[in-house]
Design a protein around this motif. Structure first.
Motif, short mmCIF file in Angstrom:
data_model
loop_
_atom_site.label_atom_id
_atom_site.label_comp_id
_atom_site.label_asym_id
_atom_site.label_seq_id
_atom_site.Cartn_x
_atom_site.Cartn_y
_atom_site.Cartn_z
N HIS A 208 12.05 -14.56 5.64
CA HIS A 208 10.79 -15.25 5.39
C HIS A 208 9.68 -14.20 5.40
N ILE A 209 9.01 -14.02 4.29
CA ILE A 209 7.96 -13.00 4.25
C ILE A 209 6.57 -13.57 4.48
N MET A 210 6.34 -14.85 4.17
CA MET A 210 5.01 -15.43 4.38
C MET A 210 4.99 -16.08 5.75
N ARG A 211 4.97 -15.23 6.79
CA ARG A 211 5.15 -15.72 8.16
C ARG A 211 4.07 -15.26 9.12
N SER A 212 3.04 -14.58 8.65
CA SER A 212 2.02 -14.05 9.55
C SER A 212 0.70 -13.88 8.81
N PRO A 213 -0.42 -13.83 9.57
CA PRO A 213 -1.70 -13.53 8.92
C PRO A 213 -1.68 -12.19 8.19
N ASP A 214 -0.97 -11.19 8.74
CA ASP A 214 -0.89 -9.90 8.05
C ASP A 214 -0.20 -10.03 6.70
N ALA A 215 0.80 -10.92 6.62
CA ALA A 215 1.47 -11.14 5.33
C ALA A 215 0.47 -11.70 4.32
N TYR A 216 -0.42 -12.57 4.77
CA TYR A 216 -1.43 -13.13 3.86
C TYR A 216 -2.47 -12.09 3.48
N ARG A 217 -2.81 -11.22 4.40
CA ARG A 217 -3.72 -10.13 4.04
C ARG A 217 -3.07 -9.24 2.99
N ARG A 218 -1.79 -9.00 3.13
CA ARG A 218 -1.06 -8.21 2.13
C ARG A 218 -1.02 -8.94 0.80
N LEU A 219 -0.76 -10.24 0.83
CA LEU A 219 -0.73 -11.04 -0.40
C LEU A 219 -2.05 -10.94 -1.14
N MET A 220 -3.16 -11.07 -0.42
CA MET A 220 -4.47 -11.01 -1.06
C MET A 220 -4.72 -9.64 -1.69
N ALA A 221 -4.17 -8.60 -1.06
CA ALA A 221 -4.37 -7.25 -1.58
C ALA A 221 -3.47 -6.94 -2.77
N LEU A 222 -2.36 -7.66 -2.91
CA LEU A 222 -1.44 -7.40 -4.02
C LEU A 222 -2.09 -7.66 -5.37
N LYS A 223 -2.94 -8.68 -5.43
CA LYS A 223 -3.56 -9.05 -6.71
C LYS A 223 -4.90 -9.71 -6.40
N PRO A 224 -5.93 -8.91 -6.08
CA PRO A 224 -7.22 -9.51 -5.74
C PRO A 224 -7.76 -10.34 -6.90
#
Length: 355
Positions: A208-224
């Motif tokens: 499971h990769i979408m499991r933490s606030p840091d994962a969401y910060r990474r998601l937002m940075a992948l494609k602003p």
């Protein structure tokens, strides 16, 4: 001002009138026969999926338009969709993913033309939300869903150990975002990523990769992009171990919350139960104040409610009475924090006259 809504499949049932009687006129729709509809409402049976003719797939513009019309005939307006074409080949970075991505793009373009601005999706490969109990006895004998990691160890694996990796899932996500976000921008549609449920590192051999606030910060940075956003499912974010109002303010300050699942839990990601909205571990009034502070005005719906007296437990977490209780609770918080609509209108009118 939030848009208090309810998730409904486009097959009329008594709940439609009940939510309208509770003051809810907007719908978060599943697609008739698409991925989430089949996973969540499988008890309906495939013969009940009336919108999936061979030449009219559930994510086509014609099918979505028909679903919108079905809701409209009952006085309900569709403002979001919580469903997509099947996506596991995309999530797993497997051959055939381009065709699945094309299906999602078809849906996103259709949503834009039809005026539906929010799409909820997830990165839970092979499975949907996972529980080890769907009939735990809660307050007053109501039945709630729960999860205990120790009880999940005997469940059959969904993949061979090591067959799916986190790197594979992140690579698949980057490929997806690169292809779909530009289309979503053109269509005026926001994609809100739902957390893994439960938000644990791995479940039945699937990471499971979408499991933490840091994962969401990474998601937002992948494609602003304004189109790359979050479905803030409070129950899952609460299990991530950080303060919810603080996270709402953090992501909301950057306008990264597209959609909210307003619910609560009690416990940890390894051992929890879902609760009535007024008895969980989270300060939900403070959450509502945080949404008001960030100016959130998107769709918000209750999620995962108890099954109450007199109901069958055929749809665990989606009983009718619990959903009506939740609607009333959320509406009460909304009025307490945002003000009643009549008062808001009066204040706006007074402000206009002063100018």
């Amino acid at each position: 001002m939030i848009q208090l809504s309810e998730m409904l499949a486009p097959r009329p049932e008594p709940l439609w009138k009940l939510v309208k009687q509770c003051g809810v006129d907007t719908v978060v729709a599943t697609l008739n026969g698409a991925e989430q509809d089949q996973r969540m409402f499988a008890s309906v049976g495939k013969d009940g999926f009336v919108g999936a003719a061979a030449d009219d797939t559930p994510w086509s513009e014609a099918a979505i338009a028909r679903d919108i019309e079905t809701f409209a005939d009952h006085g309900l307006t569709t403002i979001a969709i919580e469903d997509t074409a099947p996506m596991d080949k995309v999530r797993l970075a497997q051959p055939g993913r381009d065709e699945q991505i094309d299906n999602v793009i078809t849906q996103v373009r259709a949503m834009g033309r039809l005026g539906i601005r929010t799409l909820c999706y997830n990165w839970m490969a092979i499975s949907s939300w996972g529980r080890t109990s769907t009939d735990t006895v809660g307050r007053g004998g109501a039945l709630v869903t729960g999860f205990r990691a120790s009880d999940s160890e005997g469940l059959p694996p969904l993949a061979e150990a090591g067959e799916v990796t986190e790197e594979q899932l992140w690579a698949g996500l980057q490929y997806f975002l690169d292809a779909v976000i530009p289309e979503a921008e053109d269509a005026g549609v926001r994609l809100g990523m739902h957390p893994d449920d439960p938000p644990r590192a791995i479940g039945r051999n699937v990471p499971h990769i979408m499991r933490s606030p840091d994962a969401y910060r990474r998601l937002m940075a992948l494609k602003p992009s304004p189109s790359n956003a979050i479905t803030f499912c409070q129950g899952n974010f609460a299990l991530m171990g950080e303060d919810l109002p603080t996270l709402i303010r953090e992501f909301g300050a950057r306008d990264q919350i597209a959609f909210v699942h307003f619910r609560d839990v009690r416990g940890t990601a390894d051992d929890f139960v879902e609760t009535f909205h007024d008895e969980g571990q989270t300060d939900l009034p403070e959450c509502m104040r945080a949404y008001a502070e960030i100016g959130f005005s998107g769709p918000m719906r209750p999620d995962h409610v108890p099954t109450m007296e007199g109901e069958t437990n055929e749809r665990p977490a989606y009983g009718t009475l619990g959903r009506l209780f939740a609607i009333g609770y959320i509406r009460g918080l909304e009025h307490a924090v945002y003000g009643k609509p009549s008062r808001r209108r009066s204040e706006r009118a007074a402000g206009t006259q002063q100018r």
